[in-house]
Scaffold this motif. Structure first.
Motif, short mmCIF file in Angstrom:
data_model
loop_
_atom_site.label_atom_id
_atom_site.label_comp_id
_atom_site.label_asym_id
_atom_site.label_seq_id
_atom_site.Cartn_x
_atom_site.Cartn_y
_atom_site.Cartn_z
N CYS A 174 30.50 46.43 50.96
CA CYS A 174 31.68 46.12 51.75
C CYS A 174 31.46 44.81 52.51
O CYS A 174 30.44 44.67 53.19
N VAL A 183 29.44 51.24 48.33
CA VAL A 183 30.32 52.18 47.64
C VAL A 183 29.94 52.15 46.16
O VAL A 183 29.54 51.10 45.63
N CYS A 240 36.45 51.86 51.83
CA CYS A 240 35.11 51.91 52.40
C CYS A 240 35.01 53.18 53.26
O CYS A 240 35.86 53.41 54.12
#
Length: 132
Positions: A25, A32, A39
């Motif tokens: 992210c 992820v 997220c």
């Protein structure tokens, strides 16, 4: 009258290779496993640029063309395929650039191409914005 959609924050994560394997992210740097995703830490919508490109025509579709009668001896041709538009026939006209199209090209533009060739040609030859 133009509809305005509310804005939405999205992030374009970086791909992380082994041993982490996933997407990082850009806001909180959490990992992820796949995109598109939200997220789990900061709730930012994460997607790749290819996801955005594939959805562009759904976000900004080509407006429906007006149906117009072809007037006699006007010599009008379809702006896409060049086919002559015969007197009395129904043509389709872009509301922005006023370019005429035959029925077959109207369908192709709205279902497959997702951009008006007349507007694109006008935009390429004239650096000013077209009227809405």
């Amino acid at each position: 009258h133009q509809r305005v959609a509310p804005g939405m924050w999205v992030g374009f994560p970086k791909r992380k290779q082994a041993p982490l394997n996933g997407w990082e992210c850009p806001r909180c740097h959490s990992l992820v496993p796949d995109v598109p995703a939200d997220c789990p830490v900061c709730c930012l919508k994460l997607l790749s640029s290819s996801h955005l490109a594939r959805s562009y025509h759904h976000l900004f579709p080509v407006p429906v063309f007006s149906s117009v009668q072809v007037v006699e001896d006007a010599g009008q041709r379809c702006r896409a395929c060049g086919q002559g538009l015969s007197h009395g026939a129904c043509a389709h006209e872009c509301r922005r650039c006023k370019a005429p199209f035959c029925g077959e090209c109207d369908g192709f533009i709205h279902e497959m191409l997702h951009v008006c060739p007349g507007c694109e040609a006008h935009y390429e030859t004239d650096s000013t914005q077209m009227p809405e």
